[in-house]
Design a protein around this motif. Structure first.
Motif, PDB file in Angstrom:
ATOM      1  N   MET A   1     -34.567   4.664  36.557  1.00 24.69           N
ATOM      2  CA  MET A   1     -35.885   4.777  37.121  1.00 24.69           C
ATOM      3  C   MET A   1     -36.571   3.405  37.212  1.00 24.69           C
ATOM      4  N   TYR A   2     -36.363   2.545  36.204  1.00 26.99           N
ATOM      5  CA  TYR A   2     -36.998   1.234  36.215  1.00 26.99           C
ATOM      6  C   TYR A   2     -36.479   0.374  37.361  1.00 26.99           C
ATOM      7  N   TRP A   3     -35.203   0.528  37.686  1.00 24.91           N
ATOM      8  CA  TRP A   3     -34.654  -0.222  38.813  1.00 24.91           C
ATOM      9  C   TRP A   3     -35.264   0.250  40.125  1.00 24.91           C
ATOM     10  N   LEU A   4     -35.471   1.539  40.258  1.00 21.92           N
ATOM     11  CA  LEU A   4     -36.108   2.072  41.468  1.00 21.92           C
ATOM     12  C   LEU A   4     -37.543   1.548  41.596  1.00 21.92           C
ATOM     13  N   LEU A   5     -38.278   1.531  40.494  1.00 19.86           N
ATOM     14  CA  LEU A   5     -39.637   0.992  40.519  1.00 19.86           C
ATOM     15  C   LEU A   5     -39.632  -0.482  40.920  1.00 19.86           C
ATOM     16  N   LEU A   6     -38.634  -1.212  40.446  1.00 21.42           N
ATOM     17  CA  LEU A   6     -38.521  -2.625  40.787  1.00 21.42           C
ATOM     18  C   LEU A   6     -38.232  -2.817  42.272  1.00 21.42           C
ATOM     19  N   ILE A   7     -37.388  -1.979  42.833  1.00 21.61           N
ATOM     20  CA  ILE A   7     -37.083  -2.066  44.267  1.00 21.61           C
ATOM     21  C   ILE A   7     -38.328  -1.726  45.092  1.00 21.61           C
ATOM     22  N   ILE A   8     -39.058  -0.704  44.689  1.00 17.93           N
ATOM     23  CA  ILE A   8     -40.304  -0.353  45.388  1.00 17.93           C
ATOM     24  C   ILE A   8     -41.291  -1.521  45.299  1.00 17.93           C
ATOM     25  N   ALA A   9     -41.368  -2.153  44.129  1.00 21.13           N
ATOM     26  CA  ALA A   9     -42.249  -3.316  43.958  1.00 21.13           C
ATOM     27  C   ALA A   9     -41.860  -4.435  44.920  1.00 21.13           C
ATOM     28  N   GLY A  10     -40.567  -4.638  45.125  1.00 17.99           N
ATOM     29  CA  GLY A  10     -40.104  -5.667  46.058  1.00 17.99           C
ATOM     30  C   GLY A  10     -40.474  -5.353  47.490  1.00 17.99           C
ATOM     31  N   VAL A  11     -40.375  -4.096  47.878  1.00 18.81           N
ATOM     32  CA  VAL A  11     -40.765  -3.692  49.236  1.00 18.81           C
ATOM     33  C   VAL A  11     -42.273  -3.867  49.417  1.00 18.81           C
ATOM     34  N   LEU A  12     -43.039  -3.524  48.390  1.00 22.97           N
ATOM     35  CA  LEU A  12     -44.495  -3.707  48.462  1.00 22.97           C
ATOM     36  C   LEU A  12     -44.865  -5.183  48.550  1.00 22.97           C
ATOM     37  N   GLU A  13     -44.047  -6.042  47.963  1.00 23.81           N
ATOM     38  CA  GLU A  13     -44.281  -7.479  48.089  1.00 23.81           C
ATOM     39  C   GLU A  13     -44.224  -7.885  49.557  1.00 23.81           C
ATOM     40  N   ALA A  14     -43.258  -7.336  50.279  1.00 28.30           N
ATOM     41  CA  ALA A  14     -43.172  -7.609  51.720  1.00 28.30           C
ATOM     42  C   ALA A  14     -44.418  -7.096  52.426  1.00 28.30           C
ATOM     43  N   GLY A  47     -44.475  -4.997  36.513  1.00 24.48           N
ATOM     44  CA  GLY A  47     -44.763  -5.012  35.088  1.00 24.48           C
ATOM     45  C   GLY A  47     -44.153  -3.833  34.345  1.00 24.48           C
ATOM     46  N   ILE A  48     -44.203  -2.662  34.949  1.00 26.21           N
ATOM     47  CA  ILE A  48     -43.598  -1.477  34.324  1.00 26.21           C
ATOM     48  C   ILE A  48     -42.090  -1.651  34.208  1.00 26.21           C
ATOM     49  N   SER A  49     -41.477  -2.215  35.240  1.00 19.17           N
ATOM     50  CA  SER A  49     -40.013  -2.381  35.206  1.00 19.17           C
ATOM     51  C   SER A  49     -39.575  -3.336  34.103  1.00 19.17           C
ATOM     52  N   LEU A  50     -40.462  -4.239  33.680  1.00 16.08           N
ATOM     53  CA  LEU A  50     -40.118  -5.194  32.627  1.00 16.08           C
ATOM     54  C   LEU A  50     -39.916  -4.535  31.267  1.00 16.08           C
ATOM     55  N   LYS A  51     -40.298  -3.256  31.153  1.00 19.05           N
ATOM     56  CA  LYS A  51     -40.082  -2.547  29.897  1.00 19.05           C
ATOM     57  C   LYS A  51     -38.595  -2.375  29.602  1.00 19.05           C
ATOM     58  N   GLN A  52     -37.767  -2.278  30.651  1.00 18.08           N
ATOM     59  CA  GLN A  52     -36.342  -2.022  30.457  1.00 18.08           C
ATOM     60  C   GLN A  52     -35.415  -3.054  31.092  1.00 18.08           C
ATOM     61  N   ILE A  53     -35.950  -3.911  31.937  1.00 18.44           N
ATOM     62  CA  ILE A  53     -35.117  -4.878  32.646  1.00 18.44           C
ATOM     63  C   ILE A  53     -35.518  -6.276  32.182  1.00 18.44           C
ATOM     64  N   PRO A  54     -34.531  -7.122  31.843  1.00 17.64           N
ATOM     65  CA  PRO A  54     -34.872  -8.492  31.428  1.00 17.64           C
ATOM     66  C   PRO A  54     -35.688  -9.208  32.508  1.00 17.64           C
ATOM     67  N   ALA A  55     -36.663  -9.993  32.098  1.00 19.51           N
ATOM     68  CA  ALA A  55     -37.588 -10.641  33.033  1.00 19.51           C
ATOM     69  C   ALA A  55     -36.860 -11.495  34.070  1.00 19.51           C
ATOM     70  N   SER A  56     -35.843 -12.231  33.655  1.00 21.60           N
ATOM     71  CA  SER A  56     -35.140 -13.096  34.601  1.00 21.60           C
ATOM     72  C   SER A  56     -34.438 -12.277  35.677  1.00 21.60           C
TER      73      SER A  56
END
Length: 104
Positions: A1-14, A47-56
């Motif tokens: 789920m955290y990876w999906l949130l991260l991908i959505i965050a990337g699309v929102l960045e666009a 920020g939510i995705s950082l709970k489970q995914i390393p920041a780098s």
């Protein structure tokens, strides 16, 4: 789920990049509002995705998804051309993101 949130965050960045571009130096308020909403949502999901995914890893994936998204959006909706070399580079970026996902 955290990876999906991260991908959505990337699309929102666009989304916020396009909003800023279309705002004509912040003179078209609806585009400014769109940009601010996308930016805020993107940062919250990141920020939510950082709970489970390393920041780098998260930061690199967030940027890569944003770059790929903005290129696809500009190609399909605004007529920007994409060269074969750019497609190759996008493929390399995508391979890197998949590689990070598999090793995280």
């Amino acid at each position: 789920m955290y990876w999906l949130l991260l991908i959505i965050a990337g699309v929102l960045e666009a989304g916020w990049l396009i909003g800023i571009e279309k705002s004509a130096s912040f003179s078209k308020i609806p585009y400014v509002i769109f940009a601010v909403l996308c930016m805020t949502s993107s940062l919250v999901l990141f920020g939510i995705s950082l709970k489970q995914i390393p920041a780098s890893h998260a930061y690199l994936v967030w940027l890569a998804v944003g770059v790929l998204s903005i290129s696809v959006i500009k190609h399909y909706f605004f007529g920007q051309s994409i060269s074969a070399t750019q497609l190759l580079c996008f493929g390399l970026i995508l391979a890197g993101v998949v590689g990070l996902k598999l090793t995280a």
